[in-house]
Design a protein around this motif. Structure first.
Motif, PDB file in Angstrom:
ATOM      1  N   GLY A 190       1.032  -1.667   0.025  1.00 49.04           N
ATOM      2  CA  GLY A 190       0.312   0.391  -0.117  1.00 49.04           C
ATOM      3  C   GLY A 190       0.763   1.281   0.238  1.00 49.04           C
ATOM      4  O   GLY A 190       0.626   2.425  -0.215  1.00 49.04           O
ATOM      5  N   ASN A 194      -2.361   3.355   0.695  1.00 50.95           N
ATOM      6  CA  ASN A 194      -3.072   2.557   1.090  1.00 50.95           C
ATOM      7  C   ASN A 194      -2.717   1.522   2.069  1.00 50.95           C
ATOM      8  O   ASN A 194      -2.888   0.284   1.585  1.00 50.95           O
ATOM      9  N   PRO A 197      -5.739   0.247   4.076  1.00 51.69           N
ATOM     10  CA  PRO A 197      -6.951  -1.489   3.495  1.00 51.69           C
ATOM     11  C   PRO A 197      -6.336  -2.349   2.752  1.00 51.69           C
ATOM     12  O   PRO A 197      -6.640  -3.315   2.316  1.00 51.69           O
ATOM     13  N   LEU A 198      -4.738  -1.709   2.565  1.00 53.36           N
ATOM     14  CA  LEU A 198      -4.307  -4.151   1.868  1.00 53.36           C
ATOM     15  C   LEU A 198      -4.610  -4.122   2.806  1.00 53.36           C
ATOM     16  O   LEU A 198      -4.260  -5.618   3.264  1.00 53.36           O
ATOM     17  N   ALA A 228     -10.988  -6.281  -3.363  1.00 53.44           N
ATOM     18  CA  ALA A 228     -11.222  -4.804  -2.977  1.00 53.44           C
ATOM     19  C   ALA A 228     -12.000  -4.234  -3.193  1.00 53.44           C
ATOM     20  O   ALA A 228     -11.907  -2.783  -3.379  1.00 53.44           O
ATOM     21  N   TRP A 269     -10.108   3.290  -1.288  1.00 55.20           N
ATOM     22  CA  TRP A 269      -9.177   3.562  -1.519  1.00 55.20           C
ATOM     23  C   TRP A 269      -8.877   4.519  -1.527  1.00 55.20           C
ATOM     24  O   TRP A 269      -9.833   5.607  -2.511  1.00 55.20           O
ATOM     25  N   ASN A 270      -7.377   5.426  -1.433  1.00 53.28           N
ATOM     26  CA  ASN A 270      -7.076   6.628  -1.663  1.00 53.28           C
ATOM     27  C   ASN A 270      -6.174   6.597  -3.361  1.00 53.28           C
ATOM     28  O   ASN A 270      -5.410   6.174  -3.369  1.00 53.28           O
ATOM     29  N   PRO A 280      -3.581   1.946  -6.340  1.00 52.15           N
ATOM     30  CA  PRO A 280      -4.040   0.630  -5.425  1.00 52.15           C
ATOM     31  C   PRO A 280      -3.794  -0.127  -6.843  1.00 52.15           C
ATOM     32  O   PRO A 280      -3.875  -1.635  -6.019  1.00 52.15           O
TER      33      PRO A 280
END
Length: 434
Positions: A190, A194, A197-198, A228, A269-270, A280
């Motif tokens: 990430g 990220n 979230p990963l 995801a 996700w960013n 991502p």
């Protein structure tokens, strides 16, 4: 003034000890100042003091003002009944233990060398955001060996902190090192923005499932991108045959493994302020390629003899579709995982993983070899490391970079000058103890 300054003064006995006496007039002889206490309770433990004709073994508590004893509610805490001396800058009032007995006090204000105080005040006077190093005006004359040893100490502390995170993850995963490597690697892909979230994606897609399908690159991609949240049908992806195939594969596998309700959503996700190569989906495709090409993550990361071997580990070709798409349905030429990114992964995954394993199996020599990998990597350059390099700090390898970053975050930014060997050297050099 902060209490840590008085802690430093007491620990090193940097005050005038001629005619030393308590505020009540008892003569004091410091036989042993005690050991700093990192846990709850008095500041120094196992001190040996002679007060008058009696030798005492106990604790020493330190405050700016004696009245801080009450502000901190020590008068109600039995742990402070063991205090045999209250060391303060200003003795503004007497304090008592739970049984009502008065705690002898030593006032340091008239016993501190003026130059020591001035030097400390100069260190603390630099505005927080004005300098990366608060001690820049006083840094001249500090020997290189002091700077190098402090940066090395900060490096080891930083590595140990990262290894502690890995060790905690290892415990949470039932002491499964392969699963630990999978989760740590997923989070690291990430690359900060990220990482969170990963890390959640790794939890949403357990290694047990990944293991069953890592031999099939298409199924592995379907699981990763589906969990995801990147396979939902949109205007951009509706006619995309590759994504349609992944979506169909994922629907089958989601039903097979009862993954309903565990997937992330695309909005988690960013993408903001990121280069497309860091998007991502790009990183996810690269992670999928590594998981597909390297079936035994932990053994490979643990046994790699050097950095070139580890770089080859991460050189796994992504699927052709993701070489030409920055995000699902959006075409664009995508570069392979860069060498600098691989070096970050070695720093943030391989080294902490090896150190955590070394601590777990009781082989300290593995710690040294793990940290040595950082000396094989080039230095990281950013505003922080460059500021230290400009002041003469060694900055040739990633070991140097990590040490300087740790020095800044652990000591300079929070103004822990009294715990820093460089700050200590500056104070020692500039004081004139009577």
């Amino acid at each position: 003034m902060q209490e840590d300054f008085l802690h430093y003064v007491w620990q090193h006995q940097y005050f005038d000890k001629a005619g030393l006496h308590t505020t009540g007039g008892e003569q004091i002889t410091v036989l042993k100042p005690g050991m700093r206490n990192a846990d709850a309770g008095p500041d120094f433990l196992n001190a040996r003091l002679q007060l008058g004709e009696v030798e005492w073994n106990g604790a020493v508590e330190i405050h700016i003002r004696a009245s801080d004893w009450h502000r901190h509610h020590h008068q109600h805490d039995p742990k402070y009944d063991q205090v045999v001396l209250h060391v303060v800058y200003e003795a503004d009032q007497p304090v008592r233990r739970l049984d009502g007995s008065e705690v002898p006090a030593l006032a340091l204000a008239p016993r501190l060398a003026p130059e020591l105080l001035r030097t400390y005040e100069r260190l603390m006077a630099v505005p927080v955001l004005a300098e990366v190093l608060p001690c820049v005006p006083l840094l001249g004359g500090v020997p290189d060996i002091t700077r190098i040893s402090m940066a090395e100490r900060a490096l080891l502390e930083r590595v140990e902190q990262k290894a502690a995170v890995v060790a905690e993850l290892h415990q949470q995963l039932g002491q499964d090192w392969e699963a630990t490597a999978y989760h740590a690697l997923a989070a690291a892909f990430g690359f900060q923005k990220n990482s969170e979230p990963l890390a959640r994606l790794a939890k949403a897609l357990p290694l047990a499932i990944v293991r069953r399908h890592r031999h099939d690159a298409r199924q592995l991609e379907a699981l990763l991108f589906g969990q995801a949240g990147f396979l939902a049908e949109t205007e951009e992806t509706r006619t995309d045959a590759y994504l349609t195939g992944l979506r169909q594969e994922f629907e089958f596998l989601r039903h097979k493994y009862s993954l309903h309700g565990t997937a992330l959503a695309a909005h988690e996700w960013n993408f903001l302020r990121m280069r497309p190569a860091n998007f991502p989906p790009v990183r996810l495709a690269q992670l999928a390629a590594v998981l597909h090409a390297r079936p035994a993550l932990f053994d490979a990361l643990l046994s790699a003899a050097d950095v070139p071997t580890l770089l080859r580990f991460f050189q796994a070709p992504v699927a052709e579709y993701w070489r030409g798409h920055y995000r699902p349905g959006v075409p664009g030429k995508v570069p392979a995982l860069g060498k600098s990114s691989m070096q970050v992964l070695i720093t943030n995954v391989v080294v902490p993983l090896r150190v955590a394993y070394a601590r777990h199996v009781g082989q300290p020599e593995l710690v040294e070899s793990a940290v040595a990998l950082l000396s094989q990597l080039p230095a990281e350059h950013n505003s922080l490391t460059d500021a230290y390099a400009a002041q003469g700090f060694e900055h040739r390898t990633a070991a140097d970079s990590q040490g300087l970053l740790a020095l800044h975050r652990g000591y300079c930014a929070p103004r822990r000058c009294m715990q820093c060997a460089i700050g200590s050297r500056i104070l020692q050099r500039n004081m004139a103890i009577r």
